[in-house]
Design a protein around this motif. Structure first.
Motif, PDB file in Angstrom:
ATOM      1  N   ILE A 177      -3.081  -6.536  12.543  1.00 23.04           N
ATOM      2  CA  ILE A 177      -4.043  -5.442  12.953  1.00 23.04           C
ATOM      3  C   ILE A 177      -3.295  -4.463  13.646  1.00 23.04           C
ATOM      4  O   ILE A 177      -3.586  -3.219  13.723  1.00 23.04           O
ATOM      5  CB  ILE A 177      -5.080  -6.271  13.929  1.00 23.04           C
ATOM      6  CG1 ILE A 177      -5.708  -7.330  13.142  1.00 23.04           C
ATOM      7  CG2 ILE A 177      -5.688  -5.345  14.737  1.00 23.04           C
ATOM      8  CD1 ILE A 177      -6.574  -8.278  14.024  1.00 23.04           C
ATOM      9  N   ASP A 178      -2.355  -4.742  14.501  1.00 26.31           N
ATOM     10  CA  ASP A 178      -1.393  -3.840  15.031  1.00 26.31           C
ATOM     11  C   ASP A 178      -0.844  -2.739  14.306  1.00 26.31           C
ATOM     12  O   ASP A 178      -0.574  -1.704  14.879  1.00 26.31           O
ATOM     13  CB  ASP A 178      -0.509  -4.353  16.187  1.00 26.31           C
ATOM     14  CG  ASP A 178      -1.268  -5.283  17.464  1.00 26.31           C
ATOM     15  OD1 ASP A 178      -2.280  -4.861  17.600  1.00 26.31           O
ATOM     16  OD2 ASP A 178      -0.336  -6.080  18.074  1.00 26.31           O
ATOM     17  N   GLU A 179      -0.337  -3.187  13.256  1.00 21.66           N
ATOM     18  CA  GLU A 179       0.557  -2.554  12.366  1.00 21.66           C
ATOM     19  C   GLU A 179      -0.304  -1.388  11.636  1.00 21.66           C
ATOM     20  O   GLU A 179      -0.437  -0.065  11.529  1.00 21.66           O
ATOM     21  CB  GLU A 179       1.243  -3.063  11.517  1.00 21.66           C
ATOM     22  CG  GLU A 179       2.122  -2.525  10.418  1.00 21.66           C
ATOM     23  CD  GLU A 179       2.839  -3.166   9.257  1.00 21.66           C
ATOM     24  OE1 GLU A 179       3.899  -2.797   8.980  1.00 21.66           O
ATOM     25  OE2 GLU A 179       2.242  -4.275   8.872  1.00 21.66           O
ATOM     26  N   LEU A 180      -1.548  -1.859  11.252  1.00 24.88           N
ATOM     27  CA  LEU A 180      -2.794  -1.047  10.750  1.00 24.88           C
ATOM     28  C   LEU A 180      -3.265  -0.056  11.701  1.00 24.88           C
ATOM     29  O   LEU A 180      -3.583   0.961  11.378  1.00 24.88           O
ATOM     30  CB  LEU A 180      -3.865  -2.019  10.221  1.00 24.88           C
ATOM     31  CG  LEU A 180      -3.715  -2.106   8.575  1.00 24.88           C
ATOM     32  CD1 LEU A 180      -4.869  -3.205   8.214  1.00 24.88           C
ATOM     33  CD2 LEU A 180      -3.597  -0.932   7.848  1.00 24.88           C
ATOM     34  N   ALA A 181      -3.523  -0.542  12.970  1.00 19.42           N
ATOM     35  CA  ALA A 181      -4.002   0.303  14.060  1.00 19.42           C
ATOM     36  C   ALA A 181      -2.868   1.434  14.185  1.00 19.42           C
ATOM     37  O   ALA A 181      -3.601   2.790  14.713  1.00 19.42           O
ATOM     38  CB  ALA A 181      -4.249  -0.670  15.473  1.00 19.42           C
ATOM     39  N   LEU A 237      -7.761  -9.918  18.082  1.00 23.20           N
ATOM     40  CA  LEU A 237      -8.138  -8.698  18.719  1.00 23.20           C
ATOM     41  C   LEU A 237      -7.863  -8.502  19.945  1.00 23.20           C
ATOM     42  O   LEU A 237      -7.776  -9.658  20.706  1.00 23.20           O
ATOM     43  CB  LEU A 237      -9.709  -8.690  18.409  1.00 23.20           C
ATOM     44  CG  LEU A 237      -9.972  -8.409  16.559  1.00 23.20           C
ATOM     45  CD1 LEU A 237     -11.596  -8.775  16.508  1.00 23.20           C
ATOM     46  CD2 LEU A 237      -9.602  -7.119  16.445  1.00 23.20           C
ATOM     47  N   PRO A 238      -8.077  -7.284  20.561  1.00 20.35           N
ATOM     48  CA  PRO A 238      -7.785  -7.008  22.137  1.00 20.35           C
ATOM     49  C   PRO A 238      -9.030  -7.426  22.773  1.00 20.35           C
ATOM     50  O   PRO A 238     -10.146  -7.808  22.271  1.00 20.35           O
ATOM     51  CB  PRO A 238      -8.018  -5.521  22.013  1.00 20.35           C
ATOM     52  CG  PRO A 238      -8.941  -5.069  20.677  1.00 20.35           C
ATOM     53  CD  PRO A 238      -8.531  -6.148  19.800  1.00 20.35           C
ATOM     54  N   ILE A 239      -8.673  -7.957  24.139  1.00 19.83           N
ATOM     55  CA  ILE A 239      -9.670  -8.564  24.767  1.00 19.83           C
ATOM     56  C   ILE A 239      -9.942  -7.584  26.075  1.00 19.83           C
ATOM     57  O   ILE A 239      -9.082  -7.003  26.264  1.00 19.83           O
ATOM     58  CB  ILE A 239      -9.278 -10.001  25.476  1.00 19.83           C
ATOM     59  CG1 ILE A 239      -7.984 -10.175  26.028  1.00 19.83           C
ATOM     60  CG2 ILE A 239      -9.375 -11.035  24.253  1.00 19.83           C
ATOM     61  CD1 ILE A 239      -7.575  -9.728  27.219  1.00 19.83           C
ATOM     62  N   PHE A 240     -11.090  -7.963  26.590  1.00 19.68           N
ATOM     63  CA  PHE A 240     -11.563  -7.027  27.651  1.00 19.68           C
ATOM     64  C   PHE A 240     -11.371  -7.696  29.047  1.00 19.68           C
ATOM     65  O   PHE A 240     -12.244  -8.297  29.662  1.00 19.68           O
ATOM     66  CB  PHE A 240     -13.041  -6.618  27.404  1.00 19.68           C
ATOM     67  CG  PHE A 240     -13.061  -5.651  26.184  1.00 19.68           C
ATOM     68  CD1 PHE A 240     -13.169  -4.187  26.252  1.00 19.68           C
ATOM     69  CD2 PHE A 240     -13.215  -6.213  24.876  1.00 19.68           C
ATOM     70  CE1 PHE A 240     -13.129  -3.666  25.119  1.00 19.68           C
ATOM     71  CE2 PHE A 240     -13.185  -5.369  23.866  1.00 19.68           C
ATOM     72  CZ  PHE A 240     -13.334  -4.017  23.833  1.00 19.68           C
TER      73      PHE A 240
END
Length: 604
Positions: free
Chosen positions: A170-174, A460-463
């Motif tokens: 996910i981070d690489e694609l982001a 995924l990122p957390i809030f």
């Protein structure tokens, strides 16, 4: 990077794309004029040739004009394709700008995945209008949508390493915005979401399709090549006067009749099987081309690339072959074209032979290839969500045989800048009874705990400022509904939900339960006794719980079991107005607002 910087980048790209589209439109008008002019000139040269001398010169000019027409036509087609791609890109960037403004209407909300009986998705707003799914979803294939839904509601928690691998992908694609936007634009340009299930059904029907054995016969192929070559020689001989024109005519007629007799039925079956997925095939080819061109190194991306280029087949080549076959079938649908192509080249036989070869070489891998594209499609959606939420953080996943949930500054993902962050620790096999007035923030807080855990398990990122979690089962009961169609009252629905909860707890080594008002469908005394009985029972299981309630009597369980039950509250202040702090603190809520607000209402 901040959201303001992302917004500026999107706005800049939109402005750039708008300018490029206008340029394409201008070129398109020029190409149309060029085609019209070259066609008229070619026609004029032919007319002059028939009326005046210097015929060779005029015919040469006509040929030049015709070639110019073909060249300009090709440029026009290329320009139209470029414009369509740019318009699709513009729509993609426009959708992302709308996302930053809180408008998610361009994205599918996943209503088809809503399931009130799921362990937590219905309570935590995972699917449906303005849900978590709608905020994340950018999928361009229905298979990608299914994959994303499966990530948000997995059958069992992933391993820690799998979560970290997915987070890396996910981070690489982001970080690769252009790749993501190009991938999404490919889906937009091909007419929206591609129906993966329809493609898979076609492939399944193709597997069962029985083709005549002669279609794959090498001897038949050699005879066909010899026959077509002989016809071409006969045509040449007829042109030069060495052979009567009736010979190639009869030869071609014979080939046409043979094709009608031998191939019509099989060709009809192939056409019936594959004719509905031409657009989907073109979409898959475009998507695979984008994936193949990407140079990604994250482990999950490498695995997808290996799936698509397996040693016993190549996905892109196979889908291109199937697309060309479908294009040939489309052209063959023209009766005049089919007659000429069969008479000259035995076209029906060649199509059936190509389809048989495609079946033999590619059929066994098709489902796996489609799943690989679905996986990448879902990763693109999650990566876009990651990119659009730069203020979110990364959860720390720990290996533990217990429930671990340590949160600092956690808040609900939907609230954004309006959110009030809270700190909260959940210890294994402990129970947290949360009291507070109406609208004080109890339910939102419970949902924020559940939703951030789901995000963490997806990579995924957390809030939250910081979140440390282990892997465990999650079950919630917050939004029980009746089902009068099947004769199920609200209270009975609550009992069924609690029965499902107990079953889940028995089937998992560690479970976190999130409950909002146990047994709302009965009177206060019965509700209190039933709630106490239920909590006494589940406290003997490997279960950890957080329970919101208006029933202050339930908080007395902390006096009976001070080592396991703890009280927390969302307190309000009652002065001239009701003040909501939305901060969770230890203790039992003292102030309630229902009577106060009703008095205010009745006085108005």
């Amino acid at each position: 990077m901040t959201k303001d910087k992302i917004r500026k980048d999107y706005a800049s790209r939109i402005e750039q794309l708008t300018g490029e589209i206008q340029l394409c439109k201008k070129r398109g008008r020029q190409y149309v004029a060029g085609q019209l002019l070259s066609f008229v000139l070619a026609l004029t040269c032919i007319v002059v040739y028939t009326m005046f001398a210097y015929g060779e010169v005029w015919m040469s000019l006509a040929a030049v004009c015709a070639a110019l027409y073909v060249g300009v036509r090709r440029l026009d087609v290329g320009n139209s394709e470029k414009k369509a791609h740019l318009e699709a890109l513009l729509q993609v960037y426009g959708n992302e700008m709308a996302y930053l403004d809180g408008d998610y209407s361009s994205f599918d909300d996943g209503e088809q995945y809503v399931n009130p009986r799921h362990e937590y998705s219905f309570d935590l707003d995972i699917f449906g209008r303005e849900s978590l799914f709608q905020r994340i979803n950018r999928t361009v294939t229905s298979g990608g949508s299914d994959w994303l839904a499966g990530e948000l509601c997995p059958g069992a928690p992933k391993s820690r390493q799998d979560i970290l691998n997915q987070r890396g992908a996910i981070d690489e694609l982001a970080a690769n915005t252009e790749l993501r936007m190009t991938f999404l634009a490919q889906g937009q340009a091909k007419g929206g979401t591609t129906d993966t299930e329809e493609v898979k059904k076609v492939i399944e029907r193709a597997k069962e399709l029985q083709l005549p054995s002669f279609a794959s016969s090498r001897a038949v192929f050699i005879v066909a090549v010899v026959s077509v070559s002989g016809l071409m020689l006969a045509v040449l001989a007829s042109i030069f006067g060495s052979l009567p024109s009736s010979v190639p005519f009869q030869w071609g007629l014979l080939q046409l009749l043979v094709m009608i007799v031998l191939c019509s039925r099989s060709l009809h079956q192939i056409n019936k099987t594959t004719g509905t997925v031409n657009k989907q095939m073109k979409s898959y080819v475009s998507l695979m081309e984008t994936i193949s061109a990407s140079k990604l190194s994250a482990k999950d991306h490498v695995a997808i690339a290996e799936q698509l280029s397996a040693t016993d087949g190549n996905a892109l080549q196979s889908f291109r072959s199937l697309r060309r076959l479908i294009d040939r079938l489309d052209r063959n649908g023209n009766a005049l074209y089919r007659m000429v192509a069969n008479a000259l080249f035995l076209n029906d036989l060649m199509i059936i032979r190509s389809f048989a070869q495609w079946k033999e070489e590619s059929m066994t891998m098709m489902d796996e290839w489609i799943d690989a594209v679905s996986h990448f499609d879902a990763l693109v959606s999650m990566a876009t969500f990651r990119y659009n939420e730069p203020d979110a953080h990364v959860a720390e996943i720990v290996e533990s045989n217990e429930v671990v949930y340590q949160a600092e500054g956690i808040f609900h993902p939907f609230l954004g800048s309006r959110a009030v962050p809270n700190d909260f620790d959940i210890r294994d096999s402990h129970y947290y009874i949360v009291t507070g007035a109406n609208m004080a923030g109890k339910s939102t807080f419970l949902r924020s705990l559940g939703m951030n855990y789901i995000l963490a398990m997806c990579g995924l990122p957390i809030f939250a400022k910081r979140l440390v979690v282990s892997r465990f089962a999650l079950f919630s009961s917050m939004r029980t509904t009746d089902d009068l169609t099947h004769g199920i009252s609200y209270f009975n629905a609550e009992l069924l939900r609690l029965k499902q909860l107990i079953g889940t707890c028995h089937n998992n080594s560690h479970t976190l339960i999130i409950l909002d008002e146990i047994l709302k469908g009965t009177n206060s005394a019965d509700k209190l006794n039933g709630s106490r009985m239920f909590l006494e029972y589940v406290s003997r299981l490997p279960v950890t719980g957080i329970i919101a309630t208006h029933d202050l009597e339930l908080s007395k369980m902390s006096e009976e079991h001070p080592d396991r039950f703890h009280n927390y509250c969302f307190e309000i202040e009652l002065t001239d107005n009701v003040t909501y702090t939305y901060k969770i603190t230890p203790g039992v809520a003292r102030n309630q607002n229902a009577t106060y607000l009703l008095k205010t209402l009745l006085r108005s």
